[in-house]
Scaffold this active site. Structure first.
Site, PDB file in Angstrom:
ATOM      1  NE  ARG A  86       6.452  20.549 -24.257  1.00  0.00           N
ATOM      2  CZ  ARG A  86       5.936  19.382 -24.384  1.00  0.00           C
ATOM      3  NH1 ARG A  86       4.446  19.217 -24.569  1.00  0.00           N
ATOM      4  NH2 ARG A  86       6.407  18.203 -24.484  1.00  0.00           N
TER       5      ARG A  86
ATOM      6  CG  LEU B  50       4.712   0.545 -17.127  1.00  0.00           C
ATOM      7  CD1 LEU B  50       4.447   0.509 -18.487  1.00  0.00           C
ATOM      8  CD2 LEU B  50       4.179  -0.853 -16.554  1.00  0.00           C
TER       9      LEU B  50
ATOM     10  CB  ILE C  10       6.025   7.364 -14.009  1.00  0.00           C
ATOM     11  CG1 ILE C  10       5.549   7.927 -12.342  1.00  0.00           C
ATOM     12  CG2 ILE C  10       5.958   8.707 -14.747  1.00  0.00           C
ATOM     13  CD1 ILE C  10       6.661   8.841 -11.815  1.00  0.00           C
TER      14      ILE C  10
ATOM     15  CB  CYS D 195       1.436  16.844 -24.206  1.00  0.00           C
ATOM     16  SG  CYS D 195       2.090  17.955 -25.263  1.00  0.00           S
TER      17      CYS D 195
ATOM     18  CE  LYS E  73       8.749  16.489 -27.936  1.00  0.00           C
ATOM     19  NZ  LYS E  73       8.653  15.967 -26.608  1.00  0.00           N
ATOM     20  CG  ASN E  74       9.832  12.285 -28.544  1.00  0.00           C
ATOM     21  OD1 ASN E  74       9.975  13.474 -28.073  1.00  0.00           O
ATOM     22  ND2 ASN E  74       8.663  11.573 -28.971  1.00  0.00           N
TER      23      ASN E  74
ATOM     24  NE  ARG F 169       2.490  11.584 -21.707  1.00  0.00           N
ATOM     25  CZ  ARG F 169       3.045  12.283 -22.368  1.00  0.00           C
ATOM     26  NH1 ARG F 169       2.749  13.512 -22.523  1.00  0.00           N
ATOM     27  NH2 ARG F 169       4.234  11.662 -23.068  1.00  0.00           N
TER      28      ARG F 169
ATOM     29  CG  ASP G   6       4.158  11.750 -30.737  1.00  0.00           C
ATOM     30  OD1 ASP G   6       3.420  11.816 -29.823  1.00  0.00           O
ATOM     31  OD2 ASP G   6       5.421  11.711 -30.359  1.00  0.00           O
TER      32      ASP G   6
HETATM   33  C1  UD1 Z   1       7.005   8.861 -25.699  1.00  0.00           C
HETATM   34  C2  UD1 Z   1       7.246  10.345 -26.166  1.00  0.00           C
HETATM   35  C3  UD1 Z   1       5.855  10.742 -27.043  1.00  0.00           C
HETATM   36  C4  UD1 Z   1       5.071   9.579 -27.780  1.00  0.00           C
HETATM   37  C5  UD1 Z   1       5.042   8.347 -26.839  1.00  0.00           C
HETATM   38  C6  UD1 Z   1       4.370   7.157 -27.597  1.00  0.00           C
HETATM   39  C7  UD1 Z   1       9.172  11.239 -25.353  1.00  0.00           C
HETATM   40  C8  UD1 Z   1       9.565  12.639 -24.669  1.00  0.00           C
HETATM   41  N1  UD1 Z   1       7.694  11.239 -25.525  1.00  0.00           N
HETATM   42  O1  UD1 Z   1       6.119   9.498 -24.593  1.00  0.00           O
HETATM   43  O2  UD1 Z   1       5.973  11.841 -27.734  1.00  0.00           O
HETATM   44  O3  UD1 Z   1       3.681  10.015 -27.972  1.00  0.00           O
HETATM   45  O4  UD1 Z   1       6.127   7.866 -26.408  1.00  0.00           O
HETATM   46  O5  UD1 Z   1       5.026   7.010 -28.678  1.00  0.00           O
HETATM   47  O6  UD1 Z   1       9.813  10.677 -25.880  1.00  0.00           O
HETATM   48  N2  UD1 Z   1       2.261   4.138 -19.464  1.00  0.00           N
HETATM   49  C9  UD1 Z   1       1.966   3.465 -18.198  1.00  0.00           C
HETATM   50  N3  UD1 Z   1       2.992   3.573 -17.384  1.00  0.00           N
HETATM   51  C10 UD1 Z   1       4.236   4.157 -17.466  1.00  0.00           C
HETATM   52  C11 UD1 Z   1       4.696   4.582 -18.682  1.00  0.00           C
HETATM   53  C12 UD1 Z   1       3.558   4.771 -19.867  1.00  0.00           C
HETATM   54  O7  UD1 Z   1       0.760   3.201 -17.929  1.00  0.00           O
HETATM   55  O8  UD1 Z   1       4.925   4.035 -16.526  1.00  0.00           O
HETATM   56  C13 UD1 Z   1       1.522   4.240 -20.767  1.00  0.00           C
HETATM   57  C14 UD1 Z   1       0.990   5.668 -21.044  1.00  0.00           C
HETATM   58  O9  UD1 Z   1       0.023   6.157 -20.333  1.00  0.00           O
HETATM   59  C15 UD1 Z   1       0.646   5.378 -22.610  1.00  0.00           C
HETATM   60  C16 UD1 Z   1       1.604   4.059 -23.127  1.00  0.00           C
HETATM   61  O10 UD1 Z   1       2.004   3.419 -21.718  1.00  0.00           O
HETATM   62  O11 UD1 Z   1      -0.838   4.817 -22.550  1.00  0.00           O
HETATM   63  C17 UD1 Z   1       2.843   4.402 -23.853  1.00  0.00           C
HETATM   64  O12 UD1 Z   1       3.566   5.455 -23.223  1.00  0.00           O
HETATM   65  P1  UD1 Z   1       5.040   5.842 -23.279  1.00  0.00           P
HETATM   66  O13 UD1 Z   1       5.440   4.806 -24.527  1.00  0.00           O
HETATM   67  O14 UD1 Z   1       5.733   5.635 -22.105  1.00  0.00           O
HETATM   68  O15 UD1 Z   1       5.104   7.410 -23.570  1.00  0.00           O
HETATM   69  P2  UD1 Z   1       6.202   8.393 -23.415  1.00  0.00           P
HETATM   70  O16 UD1 Z   1       7.465   7.675 -23.002  1.00  0.00           O
HETATM   71  O17 UD1 Z   1       5.597   9.047 -22.225  1.00  0.00           O
END
Ligand code: UD1
Length: 421
Positions: free
Chosen positions: A398, A125, A123, A116, A22-23, A121, A306
Site C-alpha cells: 500500500r 473533523l 472523520i 489501516c 504517499k501522504n 479513525r 508512522d
Molecule cells: C494521516 C496520515 C497517516 C498519519 C497521520 C498522523 C495519510 C493518508 N495518512 O492520517 O499516515 O499516521 O496523518 O500523522 O496522510 N481524528 C479525529 N477526527 C477526524 C480526524 C482525525 O478524531 O475527523 C483523530 C484521529 O483518530 C487521530 C488524530 O485525530 O487520533 C490524528 O489523525 P489525522 O491527523 O487526521 O490522521 P489521518 O489524516 O487519518
C-alpha cells in the site's frame, strides 16, 4: 502467494533512492477534481494506494496516463459526484474526495472510508469543517452526502484536534469558497505544505501552510499546472532504521532532511553517526550496538506515529530499556506481538510499550496487520536468525514502492513472487 521469505543475519549497506511521498501524493491526486484543466504530477510513488486513487478518479470519468512516475490527469470529463464502495473502502485517503467533489458539483457522496486497522479513525473533523463553511452533511447508513445549497463562505475555524486529514479537507474546500478562511490549530505536517504548494500552483491563495494557522482566500476557479511531489519522509526513516538495526551504512538519496529533524535526533541518540546533505542522509551504525531511546509520538514537528513501529524494532535489539508512547492512534501495537514471537522483550500496555533490548531475534512465520507494522516485520526478518515468512504482504505494498527490491539492492535476500509485488 500473499507472503514473502526473508533470509536473516544481513547487514544492509549502500544507496537507496527515496520515492515520492504517499501522504502528499494521495490528497494531491484527489484535489485535481477541483479544476477542469490538465495537470501533470511528477514523482508519484508506484504503490497500491495510488493505484486505487487513480481507479477512483477514473471511476468518476477522469482520464489518467502514467509515464515514468508522472501522472497526466485530465478531469474535464468528470461527470459524477460519487465513487464506488469497493474502491472507497480500500483507502482512508478516499475521504479527500468529499471536499473537491462538493466544490465542483455542489454535492458529493462518499462511503465511510477504509485504510489501516490502527484503531477507530473518525472523520468528524472533516465534516465539521465543511459544515462551518456552510455545507449540509447528511449521514445515511454507510455513506455521507455533502450538499452546498449556496456557495460556501470563508470562516474562522478552530480545529478542536490537530488532524492532517481534516486540515487538508478544509483547506481545499476553502480555495473555492467565498472570502477568507482561517484554519487555527491546523496540522503542520510537511505534506500539508506540499498540498498547499500544489493548490497555489493552480491559482489558489493559501498562506501559512506548515504553521498552525493557515489563511485561504477563496478564488473563483483553479487552472491546470505541474507539480513534483515531495520525497517520502517515512520511507526515508524506514531505510535509516534498516541501517541502524543491521549495523550497516545506508545513504538515502533524493530525500528532504529538514522534514526528519525529530527522527534524526532520536537516531543520533542511539549512537548512529548521521551526516546530511542537501537531498541525502547517511546513517552509519557500523561496528556499534545501538542504545535504546524513549519515544512519544505527537503531531508534526513532534515524533511521527508512522515511525513508531520501526523504532520499537530498533529498541528491541538495542542496549537498555525503553518506553514508547503512542499518542495518535489507539491500536498501533499489533505488530509488537509478532516481534515478541521473534524473541523481543516487549510489554504492551494501554498506549505505551516497554521494551528491553535483546541481542538477537529469531525467524518466525509472521502476520502483518497494517502498513508500517508490515515494513517493520520485513526489516526484522532481515536481521533475525533463520528464514522469516511475512504473510499479508498487501499491507506494505500500500505504501512502500518496490520495498523488497530496494532492500535486496542493499544486501537483503527477500524472495517473492513478482506477480504479487
Ligand atoms: C494521516 C496520515 C497517516 C498519519 C497521520 C498522523 C495519510 C493518508 N495518512 O492520517 O499516515 O499516521 O496523518 O500523522 O496522510 N481524528 C479525529 N477526527 C477526524 C480526524 C482525525 O478524531 O475527523 C483523530 C484521529 O483518530 C487521530 C488524530 O485525530 O487520533 C490524528 O489523525 P489525522 O491527523 O487526521 O490522521 P489521518 O489524516 O487519518
Amino acid at each position: 502467494m500473499n507472503k514473502i521469505y526473508i533470509e536473516g543475519n544481513k547487514k544492509l549497506n549502500g544507496n537507496v533512492l527515496i520515492s515520492g511521498s504517499k501522504n502528499a501524493a494521495l490528497p494531491i491526486l484527489f484535489m485535481t477534481i477541483l479544476t477542469k484543466e490538465k495537470i501533470e504530477i511528477n514523482n508519484v510513488p508506484q504503490i497500491q494506494d495510488i493505484s486505487i486513487a487513480v481507479k477512483l478518479l477514473k471511476s468518476l470519468g477522469a482520464k489518467i496516463k502514467n509515464k515514468n512516475k508522472i501522472l497526466y490527469i485530465d478531469t474535464s470529463n468528470i461527470n459524477i459526484y460519487y465513487a464506488p464502495y469497493h474502491l472507497i473502502k480500500q483507502i482512508r485517503a478516499s475521504i479527500w474526495m468529499l471536499s473537491p467533489l462538493l466544490m465542483r458539483f455542489g454535492k458529493a457522496k462518499i462511503f465511510f472510508p477504509g485504510g489501516c486497522d490502527i484503531g477507530f479513525r473518525p472523520i468528524d473533523l472533516h465534516l465539521k469543517g465543511l459544515i462551518a463553511l456552510g455545507a449540509k452533511i447528511i449521514k445515511k447508513e454507510n455513506c455521507i452526502i455533502a450538499i452546498a445549497q449556496k456557495p460556501l463562505q470563508g470562516k474562522h475555524i478552530y480545529m478542536e484536534k490537530i488532524s492532517v486529514g481534516a486540515t487538508i479537507t478544509v483547506m481545499s474546500a476553502a480555495t473555492l469558497a467565498e472570502g477568507l478562511t482561517i484554519i487555527e490549530n491546523a496540522a503542520q505536517e510537511p505534506e500539508i505544505i506540499d498540498v498547499a504548494t500544489f493548490l497555489n500552483t493552480l491559482g489558489a491563495n493559501i498562506s501559512g501552510a506548515g504553521s498552525n494557522k493557515i489563511y485561504v482566500t477563496g478564488v473563483v476557479r483553479l487552472r491546470g499546472g505541474y507539480h513534483k511531489v515531495m520525497p517520502d519522509r517515512i520511507e526515508t526513516g524506514t531505510f535509516l532504521i534498516a541501517a541502524a538495526i543491521s549495523k550497516g551504512l545506508i545513504i538515502c538519496n533524493k530525500t528532504e532532511p529538514k522534514y526528519l529533524k525529530n527522527v534524526l535526533k532520536k537516531l543520533s541518540e542511539t549512537g548512529a553517526n548521521i551526516t546530511i546533505g542537501k537531498d541525502w542522509i547517511k546513517l552509519d551504525m557500523k561496528g556499534k550496538i545501538p542504545k535504546a531511546v524513549n519515544i512519544s509520538t505527537s503531531p508534526y514537528p513532534g515524533f511521527p506515529t508512522d515511525m513508531q513501529p520501526q523504532f520499537t524494532l530498533l529498541n528491541s535489539i538495542s542496549q537498555g530499556k525503553s518506553i514508547i508512547i503512542e499518542n495518535i492512534f489507539k491500536n498501533r501495537f499489533t505488530y509488537a506481538n509478532e516481534l515478541i514471537q521473534m524473541g523481543a522483550k516487549i510489554e504492551v500496555k494501554k498506549n505505551y510499550i516497554i521494551c528491553k533490548g535483546v541481542s538477537k531475534l529469531s525467524s518466525k512465520n509472521l502476520f502483518s496487520t497494517d502498513l508500517r507494522g508490515s515494513a517493520t516485520l520485513i526489516l526484522a526478518g532481515c536481521i533475525a536468525k533463520g528464514i522469516t515468512v511475512v504473510n499479508n504482504i498487501h499491507h506494505f505494498k500500500r505504501g512502500y514502492e518496490s520495498f523488497p527490491k530496494k532492500l535486496n539492492q542493499l544486501g537483503a535476500n527477500i524472495q517473492y513472487d513478482m506477480k504479487y509485488i
